[in-house]
Design an enzyme around this catalytic site. Structure first.
Site, PDB file in Angstrom:
ATOM      1  N   ARG A 234       0.729   7.838  -7.408  1.00  0.00           N
ATOM      2  CA  ARG A 234      -0.377   6.979  -6.994  1.00  0.00           C
ATOM      3  C   ARG A 234      -1.704   7.342  -7.661  1.00  0.00           C
ATOM      4  NH1 ARG A 234       0.474   4.153  -2.351  1.00  0.00           N
ATOM      5  NH2 ARG A 234      -1.591   4.501  -1.439  1.00  0.00           N
TER       6      ARG A 234
ATOM      7  N   HIS B 209       1.145  13.013  -6.360  1.00  0.00           N
ATOM      8  CA  HIS B 209       0.636  12.098  -5.334  1.00  0.00           C
ATOM      9  C   HIS B 209       1.527  10.862  -5.210  1.00  0.00           C
ATOM     10  CE1 HIS B 209      -3.182  12.125  -2.946  1.00  0.00           C
ATOM     11  NE2 HIS B 209      -2.779  10.912  -2.640  1.00  0.00           N
TER      12      HIS B 209
ATOM     13  N   TYR C 282       0.837  -1.198   0.000  1.00  0.00           N
ATOM     14  CA  TYR C 282       0.000   0.000   0.000  1.00  0.00           C
ATOM     15  C   TYR C 282       0.873   1.249   0.000  1.00  0.00           C
ATOM     16  CZ  TYR C 282      -2.989   3.739   1.754  1.00  0.00           C
ATOM     17  OH  TYR C 282      -3.632   4.938   1.910  1.00  0.00           O
TER      18      TYR C 282
ATOM     19  N   SER D  49      -3.090  13.513   7.839  1.00  0.00           N
ATOM     20  CA  SER D  49      -4.000  13.199   6.748  1.00  0.00           C
ATOM     21  C   SER D  49      -5.458  13.210   7.208  1.00  0.00           C
ATOM     22  CB  SER D  49      -3.664  11.825   6.176  1.00  0.00           C
ATOM     23  OG  SER D  49      -4.633  11.377   5.261  1.00  0.00           O
TER      24      SER D  49
ATOM     25  N   LYS E 152      -2.211  21.251  -2.699  1.00  0.00           N
ATOM     26  CA  LYS E 152      -1.327  20.123  -2.994  1.00  0.00           C
ATOM     27  C   LYS E 152      -1.842  19.339  -4.206  1.00  0.00           C
ATOM     28  CE  LYS E 152       0.746  16.031  -0.780  1.00  0.00           C
ATOM     29  NZ  LYS E 152       0.282  14.968  -1.701  1.00  0.00           N
TER      30      LYS E 152
ATOM     31  N   TYR F 233      -9.124  16.687   1.997  1.00  0.00           N
ATOM     32  CA  TYR F 233      -9.494  16.351   0.625  1.00  0.00           C
ATOM     33  C   TYR F 233     -10.742  17.128   0.202  1.00  0.00           C
ATOM     34  CZ  TYR F 233      -6.420  12.225   0.418  1.00  0.00           C
ATOM     35  OH  TYR F 233      -5.342  11.382   0.389  1.00  0.00           O
TER      36      TYR F 233
ATOM     37  N   THR G 135      -5.652  19.004  -0.640  1.00  0.00           N
ATOM     38  CA  THR G 135      -5.250  18.110  -1.731  1.00  0.00           C
ATOM     39  C   THR G 135      -6.303  18.112  -2.821  1.00  0.00           C
ATOM     40  OG1 THR G 135      -3.994  16.700  -0.221  1.00  0.00           O
ATOM     41  CG2 THR G 135      -4.646  15.740  -2.327  1.00  0.00           C
TER      42      THR G 135
ATOM     43  N   GLN H  12      -4.246  18.157   6.592  1.00  0.00           N
ATOM     44  CA  GLN H  12      -4.558  17.982   5.171  1.00  0.00           C
ATOM     45  C   GLN H  12      -6.016  17.601   5.000  1.00  0.00           C
ATOM     46  OE1 GLN H  12      -5.060  14.550   3.905  1.00  0.00           O
ATOM     47  NE2 GLN H  12      -5.591  15.253   1.868  1.00  0.00           N
TER      48      GLN H  12
ATOM     49  N   ARG I 150      -4.761   1.227  -8.447  1.00  0.00           N
ATOM     50  CA  ARG I 150      -3.538   0.702  -7.829  1.00  0.00           C
ATOM     51  C   ARG I 150      -3.591  -0.818  -7.819  1.00  0.00           C
ATOM     52  NH1 ARG I 150      -4.103   5.195  -2.971  1.00  0.00           N
ATOM     53  NH2 ARG I 150      -4.106   6.979  -4.397  1.00  0.00           N
TER      54      ARG I 150
END
Length: 384
Positions: A278, A275, A24, A106, A251, A129, A155, A127, A164
């Protein structure tokens, strides 16, 4: 094993962690071309070795906004950091604070804002989202401000999660994932006891606080998929700019036009980032994207860069390409997984020493002296 670099910590983490967690943090999107380019393009930047420049003392300290930092590095926001070591976000924050650099928590951390901030003497960064649930976003902002946090990293490069492949193969997702994770934990007893048993609760702390019920690892991918918002534009962020009174850092910038939009928006900083490879495979590495962005907006806001940074030498390279500072993600998580807070502290010390060596051998006494003329121009143009 002997630890002398971020690469050593990576190998130690690979041995220690269940595969679903190692892959991960270690993996990228699709075929992972951008993941590799991040490292390779940065490593291809050649520095000019300059001698007899009277570099008797090297000062790597600088300032991020109103904050003095010991070196131009911050810990990047990394989701699920608390799964890599017992209450991992707390340990990382303690290490960063002790060493005089910021730690960014995060949105999808295991430890919630209040738990992490209460464990350190200086404010961390937070951070956030772009999410469909605006109520969660406002709740998170209010809780961060109430905890004393004043730096917001927003972000914007994750309107949808990247594909992924490693996660499906490792057990992070895919068929029978919960059973596969249990079996992996059984074969990694140190992690199973330290994190699996003693590191509970294993949920997304910030989201659980908002929902009033645990949001478990099994819900992680589904929750992300349901809540990321691909329809948002710059105008939709105005309420956040008006609401948040501290510095705001955007970001996920890879294009000069987006960087200019961030200036027009009123951002205080940007992070040149893909990122960590990713999200969209095949895009520019951060090292390649950075010079054009710096040319477009240098001096208008603070420029950070991340993705591919594995040493203090890489920090010097990014600054020479136009960054004011960098964020490190994978490197500190490898160290955290290996030795907890002590590992992260040691990694920061390693970066500091590597920076000082690189600056001494390029004739730079301070961060302000690390400029494009420290690079071999022909090689830098080729990488750019």
């Amino acid at each position: 094993m002997i630890i002398s670099s971020a690469s050593d910590y990576r190998e130690a983490a690979r041995r220690r962690l269940p595969p679903f967690l190692f892959h991960y943090i270690d993996g990228g999107a699709y075929a992972e071309h951008t993941l590799r380019r991040n490292v390779d393009d940065l490593g291809a930047l050649a520095l000019r070795q300059l001698v007899l420049k009277n570099v008797g003392a090297v000062d790597i300290a600088t300032k991020f906004f109103d904050e003095d930092v010991a070196l131009p590095v911050a810990l990047a926001p990394v989701g699920l950091t608390g799964m890599f070591a017992r209450r991992g976000e707390v340990q990382a924050a303690r290490a960063a604070t002790k060493k005089g650099i910021p730690m960014t928590l995060s949105t999808v951390s295991v430890c919630p804002i209040e738990e992490v901030q209460a464990q350190v003497a200086k404010p961390i960064w937070f951070q956030l989202y772009v999410l469909r649930d605006r109520g969660f976003m406002q709740n998170a902002l209010e809780r961060a401000w109430a905890a004393g946090i004043r730096k917001l990293v927003f972000t914007v490069d994750m309107p949808v999660p990247g594909a992924r492949y490693r996660d499906a193969h490792s057990g992070m997702s895919g068929p029978n994932a919960p059973l596969r994770r249990v079996l992996q934990a059984m074969t990694h007893p140190h992690w199973a006891v330290d994190v699996g048993l003693l590191g509970k609760p294993h949920d997304l702390g910030n989201i659980s606080k908002y929902r009033g019920e645990p949001t478990k690892l099994a819900d992680y991918i589904g929750w992300l998929g349901e809540n990321f918002d691909p329809s948002i534009g710059w105008s939709d962020l105005e309420w956040i700019r008006d609401y948040w009174k501290g510095p705001m850092i955007i970001k996920g910038i890879l294009d000069p036009e987006d960087a200019k939009d961030a200036v027009r928006f009123g951002a205080d900083g940007i992070v040149v980032s893909n990122h960590g490879g990713r999200q969209l495979d095949g895009v520019l590495s951060s090292a390649r994207a950075l010079p054009a962005i710096a040319e477009a907006v240098k001096g208008d806001l603070t420029i950070f860069a991340d993705s591919g940074i594995r040493s203090g030498l890489d920090v010097v390279r990014m600054i020479a390409q136009g960054a004011d500072g960098v964020l490190i993600g994978r490197a500190f998580v490898y160290a955290l997984a290996t030795a907890g807070q002590a590992g992260v502290e040691n990694l920061i010390d390693i970066f500091s020493k590597e920076m000082k060596v690189a600056m001494t051998l390029t004739g730079a006494k301070s961060i302000s002296e690390i400029s494009a003329d420290r690079l071999v121009r022909e090689v830098a143009k080729a990488v750019s």
